[in-house]
Design a protein around this motif. Sequence first.
Motif, PDB file in Angstrom:
ATOM      1  N   GLY A 115      -8.202   5.490  10.925  1.00  0.00           N
ATOM      2  CA  GLY A 115      -7.687   6.510  11.944  1.00  0.00           C
ATOM      3  C   GLY A 115      -7.961   6.166  13.341  1.00  0.00           C
ATOM      4  N   ASP A 116      -8.677   7.071  14.091  1.00  0.00           N
ATOM      5  CA  ASP A 116      -8.769   6.560  15.539  1.00  0.00           C
ATOM      6  C   ASP A 116     -10.283   6.412  16.040  1.00  0.00           C
ATOM      7  N   SER A 117     -10.943   6.000  14.893  1.00  0.00           N
ATOM      8  CA  SER A 117     -12.374   5.923  14.720  1.00  0.00           C
ATOM      9  C   SER A 117     -12.758   4.877  16.020  1.00  0.00           C
ATOM     10  N   GLY A 118     -12.162   3.978  16.209  1.00  0.00           N
ATOM     11  CA  GLY A 118     -12.390   2.914  17.347  1.00  0.00           C
ATOM     12  C   GLY A 118     -13.005   1.662  16.672  1.00  0.00           C
ATOM     13  N   GLN A 119     -13.356   1.962  15.484  1.00  0.00           N
ATOM     14  CA  GLN A 119     -13.953   0.739  14.577  1.00  0.00           C
ATOM     15  C   GLN A 119     -12.902  -0.282  14.450  1.00  0.00           C
ATOM     16  N   VAL A 120     -13.280  -1.816  14.796  1.00  0.00           N
ATOM     17  CA  VAL A 120     -12.577  -2.931  14.984  1.00  0.00           C
ATOM     18  C   VAL A 120     -12.113  -3.155  13.451  1.00  0.00           C
ATOM     19  N   PHE A 121     -10.881  -3.304  13.144  1.00  0.00           N
ATOM     20  CA  PHE A 121     -10.513  -3.330  11.871  1.00  0.00           C
ATOM     21  C   PHE A 121      -9.049  -4.212  12.165  1.00  0.00           C
ATOM     22  N   GLN A 122      -9.009  -5.501  11.678  1.00  0.00           N
ATOM     23  CA  GLN A 122      -8.013  -6.511  11.715  1.00  0.00           C
ATOM     24  C   GLN A 122      -7.597  -6.710  10.216  1.00  0.00           C
ATOM     25  N   VAL A 123      -6.322  -6.932  10.294  1.00  0.00           N
ATOM     26  CA  VAL A 123      -5.661  -7.508   9.146  1.00  0.00           C
ATOM     27  C   VAL A 123      -5.210  -8.815   9.272  1.00  0.00           C
ATOM     28  N   VAL A 323      -3.815  -7.195  15.133  1.00  0.00           N
ATOM     29  CA  VAL A 323      -2.938  -6.733  13.919  1.00  0.00           C
ATOM     30  C   VAL A 323      -3.605  -5.689  13.249  1.00  0.00           C
ATOM     31  N   SER A 324      -3.163  -4.536  13.339  1.00  0.00           N
ATOM     32  CA  SER A 324      -4.014  -3.308  13.153  1.00  0.00           C
ATOM     33  C   SER A 324      -3.708  -2.824  11.619  1.00  0.00           C
ATOM     34  N   ALA A 325      -4.579  -2.043  11.039  1.00  0.00           N
ATOM     35  CA  ALA A 325      -4.399  -1.263   9.612  1.00  0.00           C
ATOM     36  C   ALA A 325      -2.990  -0.864   9.290  1.00  0.00           C
ATOM     37  N   ASP A 326      -2.422  -0.278  10.464  1.00  0.00           N
ATOM     38  CA  ASP A 326      -1.052   0.387  10.436  1.00  0.00           C
ATOM     39  C   ASP A 326      -0.076  -0.868  10.158  1.00  0.00           C
ATOM     40  N   ASP A 327      -0.502  -1.866  10.936  1.00  0.00           N
ATOM     41  CA  ASP A 327       0.489  -3.341  10.768  1.00  0.00           C
ATOM     42  C   ASP A 327       0.256  -3.896   9.332  1.00  0.00           C
ATOM     43  N   GLY A 328      -0.729  -3.789   8.801  1.00  0.00           N
ATOM     44  CA  GLY A 328      -1.079  -4.230   7.547  1.00  0.00           C
ATOM     45  C   GLY A 328      -0.277  -3.259   6.575  1.00  0.00           C
ATOM     46  N   HIS A 329      -0.256  -2.150   6.899  1.00  0.00           N
ATOM     47  CA  HIS A 329       0.318  -0.951   5.948  1.00  0.00           C
ATOM     48  C   HIS A 329       1.875  -1.144   5.910  1.00  0.00           C
ATOM     49  N   ARG A 330       2.298  -1.607   6.956  1.00  0.00           N
ATOM     50  CA  ARG A 330       4.011  -1.655   7.170  1.00  0.00           C
ATOM     51  C   ARG A 330       4.311  -2.953   6.707  1.00  0.00           C
ATOM     52  N   ALA A 331       3.458  -3.927   6.521  1.00  0.00           N
ATOM     53  CA  ALA A 331       3.880  -5.116   5.981  1.00  0.00           C
ATOM     54  C   ALA A 331       4.170  -5.155   4.602  1.00  0.00           C
ATOM     55  N   VAL A 332       2.998  -4.207   3.874  1.00  0.00           N
ATOM     56  CA  VAL A 332       2.814  -4.113   2.465  1.00  0.00           C
ATOM     57  C   VAL A 332       4.318  -3.088   2.099  1.00  0.00           C
TER      58      VAL A 332
END
Length: 355
Positions: A115-123, A323-332
Amino acid sequence: MSSKVNIGIIGTGMMGHEHIQNFNLLDDAQVIALADTDETMLAKAVELNQDKARSSADFESLLSDPNIDALVIATPNFHHIDVLPAALQSGKAILCEKPLCTNLQDTQRICDSVGDSGQVFQVGMEYRFKPALADMIDRVDRGDIGRLHMLSIREHRFPFLPKVADWNRFNANTGGTLVEKCCHFFDLMRRIVASEPVSVLASAGQSVNHLDERYNGQTPDIWDNGYVIFDFANGARALLDLCMFAEGSRHSEELAAVGDKAKVECLLPQNIVTHGHRDTWAVEQYPINVDEAILKAGYHSGATYFQNRAFLDAVKGLAPVIVSADDGHRAVAMGVAAQMAASQQRRVDMKEFGL
Ligand SMILES: NC(=O)c1ccc[n+]([C@@H]2O[C@H](COP(=O)([O-])OP(=O)(O)OC[C@H]3O[C@@H](n4cnc5c(N)ncnc54)[C@H](O)[C@@H]3O)[C@@H](O)[C@H]2O)c1
């Protein structure tokens, strides 16, 4: 956080080893913990890391270790969803190998948690970081080719390699070839075209590879070739041409972006970029130089080094996640849509996935 970012790696197979080799080249990182259920892979990882990390068969022991700042998840595709929810709960920064997960329910769940937690999450969509590809992307972004209308991506390479416990032989474990490996190319399409996909046509199948292999009496069901065409919202179109029984190829990857003014190509693994002009028909060639030590630290033309550099910068608050979680989701999602288009022999609309 100490002056070095303390890294824990979960899954120390081929990619886990590549991460260790690349973090070892980065002065502001140290790998301090490793987890894998396979003793041989774990022992090799400990050795590659010069005995500087503690090791365990239990990945959960890394999640609760207060000394670890950031986690790299490099277990098989199907296993990412077994690690990610608890890893997110730990509050540590996360670099998760591609594909984010094998299906859209799971990728959506991860996007919702980040979400918008600000936690660093990279795919781990590291192809964006291959030096020659990064140069090509810069040229397109700068408008050197004018308005981009066509992008073609050809990968002609060797078959899928053997993996620990042969997990990559079955779609149920990987998400299918167009998700498993082609998520890289679909991510590149979104990045280079700078627009979102609208629909997809595809023809793909298993023609040559793995047909004589058996695992617990089952024949692998992974595809080894196909053509995939996406239409994008800005009117551009992009083609993937995949062949995994093409060991005798001059270039394993050839990308061409064509605009109304010029054409840029990227040739890998040679790390060459060309720029061809419509007005003069001239073609300039630019070899992209990459440090030998970086090239030797993996199988991805230097991409892992530059990806991990970007991850460390995000962990240290010096740069945003690229490369965000959303980028990872859209690539899948693009991979799932392409698998569906080929198996159901129809055009698939991205709206079917709420995208
Ligand atoms: N970025 C890239 O270009 C790239 C390239 C290859 C693979 N990958 C991805 O990296 C991930 C790993 O692939 P790989 O090629 O290294 O596979 P691999 O089989 O070589 O390694 C996976 C490792 O995970 C371990 N593992 C399995 N279950 C585990 C568990 N419960 N706890 C701890 N460890 C466990 C296995 O024992 C193995 O050592 C996959 O998601 C794959 O798609 C990315």
